[in-house]
Design a protein around this motif. Structure first.
Motif, PDB file in Angstrom:
ATOM      1  N   LEU A   8       0.825  -1.204   0.000  1.00  0.00           N
ATOM      2  CA  LEU A   8       0.000   0.000   0.000  1.00  0.00           C
ATOM      3  C   LEU A   8       0.863   1.260   0.000  1.00  0.00           C
ATOM      4  O   LEU A   8       0.598   2.200  -0.752  1.00  0.00           O
ATOM      5  CB  LEU A   8      -0.933   0.001   1.205  1.00  0.00           C
ATOM      6  N   LEU A   9       1.901   1.287   0.792  1.00  0.00           N
ATOM      7  CA  LEU A   9       2.795   2.443   0.825  1.00  0.00           C
ATOM      8  C   LEU A   9       3.512   2.639  -0.514  1.00  0.00           C
ATOM      9  O   LEU A   9       3.671   3.769  -0.975  1.00  0.00           O
ATOM     10  CB  LEU A   9       3.808   2.303   1.958  1.00  0.00           C
ATOM     11  N   LEU A  10       3.938   1.560  -1.134  1.00  0.00           N
ATOM     12  CA  LEU A  10       4.598   1.666  -2.436  1.00  0.00           C
ATOM     13  C   LEU A  10       3.644   2.212  -3.495  1.00  0.00           C
ATOM     14  O   LEU A  10       4.035   3.054  -4.312  1.00  0.00           O
ATOM     15  CB  LEU A  10       5.147   0.307  -2.863  1.00  0.00           C
ATOM     16  N   ILE A  11       2.400   1.752  -3.481  1.00  0.00           N
ATOM     17  CA  ILE A  11       1.411   2.259  -4.443  1.00  0.00           C
ATOM     18  C   ILE A  11       1.154   3.734  -4.210  1.00  0.00           C
ATOM     19  O   ILE A  11       1.101   4.523  -5.157  1.00  0.00           O
ATOM     20  CB  ILE A  11       0.110   1.436  -4.352  1.00  0.00           C
ATOM     21  N   LEU A  12       1.002   4.144  -2.967  1.00  0.00           N
ATOM     22  CA  LEU A  12       0.735   5.543  -2.654  1.00  0.00           C
ATOM     23  C   LEU A  12       1.909   6.450  -3.027  1.00  0.00           C
ATOM     24  O   LEU A  12       1.706   7.598  -3.418  1.00  0.00           O
ATOM     25  CB  LEU A  12       0.397   5.706  -1.175  1.00  0.00           C
ATOM     26  N   MET A  13       3.113   5.942  -2.927  1.00  0.00           N
ATOM     27  CA  MET A  13       4.269   6.748  -3.297  1.00  0.00           C
ATOM     28  C   MET A  13       4.380   6.893  -4.822  1.00  0.00           C
ATOM     29  O   MET A  13       4.988   7.840  -5.308  1.00  0.00           O
ATOM     30  CB  MET A  13       5.554   6.149  -2.719  1.00  0.00           C
ATOM     31  N   MET A  14       3.804   5.995  -5.597  1.00  0.00           N
ATOM     32  CA  MET A  14       3.864   6.078  -7.051  1.00  0.00           C
ATOM     33  C   MET A  14       2.804   7.013  -7.626  1.00  0.00           C
ATOM     34  O   MET A  14       2.956   7.514  -8.732  1.00  0.00           O
ATOM     35  CB  MET A  14       3.662   4.695  -7.664  1.00  0.00           C
ATOM     36  N   LEU A  15       1.723   7.246  -6.920  1.00  0.00           N
ATOM     37  CA  LEU A  15       0.610   8.020  -7.459  1.00  0.00           C
ATOM     38  C   LEU A  15       0.926   9.482  -7.762  1.00  0.00           C
ATOM     39  O   LEU A  15       0.435   9.997  -8.766  1.00  0.00           O
ATOM     40  CB  LEU A  15      -0.592   7.919  -6.522  1.00  0.00           C
ATOM     41  N   ALA A  21       2.168  14.039 -14.312  1.00  0.00           N
ATOM     42  CA  ALA A  21       2.329  13.849 -15.753  1.00  0.00           C
ATOM     43  C   ALA A  21       1.149  14.432 -16.520  1.00  0.00           C
ATOM     44  O   ALA A  21       1.309  14.907 -17.634  1.00  0.00           O
ATOM     45  CB  ALA A  21       2.472  12.365 -16.064  1.00  0.00           C
ATOM     46  N   GLN A  22      -0.028  14.411 -15.954  1.00  0.00           N
ATOM     47  CA  GLN A  22      -1.215  14.919 -16.630  1.00  0.00           C
ATOM     48  C   GLN A  22      -1.339  16.428 -16.532  1.00  0.00           C
ATOM     49  O   GLN A  22      -2.065  17.053 -17.288  1.00  0.00           O
ATOM     50  CB  GLN A  22      -2.470  14.259 -16.044  1.00  0.00           C
ATOM     51  N   CYS A  23      -0.667  17.046 -15.598  1.00  0.00           N
ATOM     52  CA  CYS A  23      -0.821  18.467 -15.333  1.00  0.00           C
ATOM     53  C   CYS A  23      -0.492  19.328 -16.554  1.00  0.00           C
ATOM     54  O   CYS A  23      -1.210  20.266 -16.877  1.00  0.00           O
ATOM     55  CB  CYS A  23       0.050  18.868 -14.154  1.00  0.00           C
ATOM     56  N   ALA A  24       0.577  19.031 -17.259  1.00  0.00           N
ATOM     57  CA  ALA A  24       0.979  19.827 -18.417  1.00  0.00           C
ATOM     58  C   ALA A  24      -0.036  19.703 -19.544  1.00  0.00           C
ATOM     59  O   ALA A  24      -0.311  20.678 -20.254  1.00  0.00           O
ATOM     60  CB  ALA A  24       2.350  19.391 -18.896  1.00  0.00           C
ATOM     61  N   MET A  25      -0.631  18.546 -19.696  1.00  0.00           N
ATOM     62  CA  MET A  25      -1.634  18.359 -20.745  1.00  0.00           C
ATOM     63  C   MET A  25      -2.877  19.189 -20.456  1.00  0.00           C
ATOM     64  O   MET A  25      -3.423  19.838 -21.355  1.00  0.00           O
ATOM     65  CB  MET A  25      -1.987  16.872 -20.864  1.00  0.00           C
TER      66      MET A  25
END
Length: 70
Positions: A8-15, A21-25
């Motif tokens: 769970l911690l690894l998944i949360l750190m990847m989010l 990445a979507q912010c610039a689009m």
């Protein structure tokens, strides 16, 4: 149990990287439009996406609180 917490911690750190990445689009789309309808739609979507986790966590804490009170 320890493995689940680690996963769970690894998944949360990847989010956050996926979100950045979507912010610039989104910014490019909003800046290119003159009317502002897209910007309003994006802002409403952000508020919706932000509110749902808070409501779910609040409901979870409420049910845990009620369970512990009984």
């Amino acid at each position: 149990m320890r493995t689940r917490i680690l996963i769970l911690l690894l998944i949360l750190m990847m989010l956050p990287q996926a979100g950045e990445a979507q912010c610039a689009m989104c910014r490019a789309v909003v800046e290119s439009e003159v009317g502002g309808d897209t910007a309003e739609g994006i802002n409403n979507g952000i508020v919706y996406l932000m509110a749902i986790p808070y409501i779910l966590v609040g409901g979870l804490f409420y049910f845990v609180y009620k369970k512990l009170r009984n």
